[in-house]
Design a protein around this motif. Structure first.
Motif, PDB file in Angstrom:
ATOM      1  N   GLU A 155       0.953  -1.259   0.146  1.00  0.00           N
ATOM      2  CA  GLU A 155       0.186  -0.045  -0.043  1.00  0.00           C
ATOM      3  C   GLU A 155       0.941   1.204   0.206  1.00  0.00           C
ATOM      4  OE1 GLU A 155      -4.078   1.674   2.245  1.00  0.00           O
ATOM      5  OE2 GLU A 155      -3.034   0.059   3.215  1.00  0.00           O
ATOM      6  N   VAL A 158       3.356   4.104  -4.236  1.00  0.00           N
ATOM      7  CA  VAL A 158       2.391   4.554  -4.862  1.00  0.00           C
ATOM      8  C   VAL A 158       3.121   5.128  -6.110  1.00  0.00           C
ATOM      9  CG1 VAL A 158       1.127   5.286  -2.831  1.00  0.00           C
ATOM     10  CG2 VAL A 158       3.133   6.994  -3.629  1.00  0.00           C
ATOM     11  N   TYR A 162       0.443   9.812  -9.658  1.00  0.00           N
ATOM     12  CA  TYR A 162      -1.183   9.630  -9.172  1.00  0.00           C
ATOM     13  C   TYR A 162      -0.822   9.036  -7.870  1.00  0.00           C
ATOM     14  CZ  TYR A 162      -1.787  10.102 -14.093  1.00  0.00           C
ATOM     15  OH  TYR A 162      -1.645  10.509 -15.519  1.00  0.00           O
ATOM     16  N   PRO A 163      -0.829   9.853  -6.656  1.00  0.00           N
ATOM     17  CA  PRO A 163      -0.639   9.061  -5.542  1.00  0.00           C
ATOM     18  C   PRO A 163      -1.662   8.492  -4.814  1.00  0.00           C
ATOM     19  CG  PRO A 163      -0.790  11.512  -5.377  1.00  0.00           C
ATOM     20  CD  PRO A 163      -0.561  11.385  -6.940  1.00  0.00           C
ATOM     21  N   GLN A 164      -2.718   8.425  -5.434  1.00  0.00           N
ATOM     22  CA  GLN A 164      -4.090   7.821  -5.129  1.00  0.00           C
ATOM     23  C   GLN A 164      -3.946   6.448  -5.428  1.00  0.00           C
ATOM     24  OE1 GLN A 164      -3.999   9.999  -7.558  1.00  0.00           O
ATOM     25  NE2 GLN A 164      -5.523   9.485  -9.248  1.00  0.00           N
ATOM     26  N   VAL A 165      -2.909   6.072  -6.311  1.00  0.00           N
ATOM     27  CA  VAL A 165      -2.820   4.706  -6.821  1.00  0.00           C
ATOM     28  C   VAL A 165      -1.730   3.958  -6.337  1.00  0.00           C
ATOM     29  CG1 VAL A 165      -2.694   3.326  -8.984  1.00  0.00           C
ATOM     30  CG2 VAL A 165      -3.706   5.390  -9.088  1.00  0.00           C
ATOM     31  N   ASN A 166      -2.054   2.926  -5.506  1.00  0.00           N
ATOM     32  CA  ASN A 166      -0.783   2.151  -4.993  1.00  0.00           C
ATOM     33  C   ASN A 166      -0.705   0.846  -5.373  1.00  0.00           C
ATOM     34  OD1 ASN A 166      -2.352   0.396  -2.953  1.00  0.00           O
ATOM     35  ND2 ASN A 166      -3.184   2.362  -2.300  1.00  0.00           N
ATOM     36  N   PHE A 169      -3.402  -1.766  -4.224  1.00  0.00           N
ATOM     37  CA  PHE A 169      -4.820  -1.596  -4.938  1.00  0.00           C
ATOM     38  C   PHE A 169      -4.807  -2.318  -6.090  1.00  0.00           C
ATOM     39  CE2 PHE A 169      -7.286   0.719  -8.187  1.00  0.00           C
ATOM     40  CZ  PHE A 169      -8.436   0.724  -7.626  1.00  0.00           C
ATOM     41  N   LEU A 188      -9.880   4.474 -12.940  1.00  0.00           N
ATOM     42  CA  LEU A 188      -8.873   5.415 -12.461  1.00  0.00           C
ATOM     43  C   LEU A 188      -8.511   6.641 -13.285  1.00  0.00           C
ATOM     44  CD1 LEU A 188      -6.328   2.887 -10.898  1.00  0.00           C
ATOM     45  CD2 LEU A 188      -7.954   4.128  -9.763  1.00  0.00           C
TER      46      LEU A 188
END
Length: 214
Positions: A155, A158, A162-166, A169, A188
């Protein structure tokens, strides 16, 4: 630069060395790390020839297949048979990954593709062995590792832009939910190439950790 025969012999020795260690042992983990490093070093993996797809679709299928190949090799090293070269075996797995990835990318349940049919006959027994209970148990163990993510390493990895994508995920989407890159990309809003490149880089980085728990 070593000859092709020398490379074949080197890889065969490393594959057999990995098989000689029991799964989940330090010896197996170290042997697989050495083996995968040499496979990458000598660039023996080749994408199946493109006879039917547009360049864009072909690249997407290859990206999908290559992202699955490393883990598949690690899970199925016990299926390698020394009477064949490692290059033959690895590219057989790549062919299978390509075939399995195609319907995910093009959205069809059935498809046809031209390839060297001898591969299927030569490795028919290996294909059957891949469906044995041991493989199913390893896949279940892999899913547990992804969900639990000991230490939060997956997790914590990243994408820079795109720090929201790890990585965790993407592992859940790819390994557990078996979603295609196109499906993940649509969700995404990140292009397939960027997602696949990040994923493959993480798989390479965390391969020793996967082998530590499997």
């Amino acid at each position: 630069m070593p000859t092709k025969d020398e490379i074949d012999d080197r890889l065969k020795q490393l594959a057999i060395a990995a098989q000689n260690h029991q799964p989940k042992t330090l010896g197996r983990r170290l042997a697989m790390t050495n083996f995968m490093a040499e496979v990458e070093k000598y660039k023996i993996v080749h994408s199946p020839r493109n006879t039917k797809f547009t360049p864009e679709i072909y690249r997407a299928i290859c990206a999908e297949a290559k992202s699955d190949l490393t883990l598949r090799i690690c899970r199925e090293i016990h299926n390698y048979r020394p009477e064949k070269t490692v290059s033959q075996w690895v590219n057989f797995l790549m062919l299978k990954c390509f075939q399995e990835s195609t319907p995910k990318v093009i959205g069809k349940k059935e498809f046809s593709i031209e390839y060297c049919g001898d591969m299927d006959r030569v490795f028919n027994q290996i294909q059957k062995q891949q469906l044995q209970n041991k493989s199913c148990q390893l896949e279940a163990a892999l899913s547990d590792i992804i969900v639990e993510d000991p230490g939060g390493f997956f997790e914590g990895e990243v994408m820079r832009k795109y720090p929201q994508v790890n990585f965790k995920f993407l592992l859940v989407k790819k390994v557990i939910k078996d979603e295609s890159w196109q499906e993940i990309s649509d969700e995404l809003g990140v292009n397939v190439s960027s997602l696949s490149t990040f994923y493959q880089r993480c798989v390479k980085k965390f391969t020793p950790r996967f082998k530590e728990y499997l």
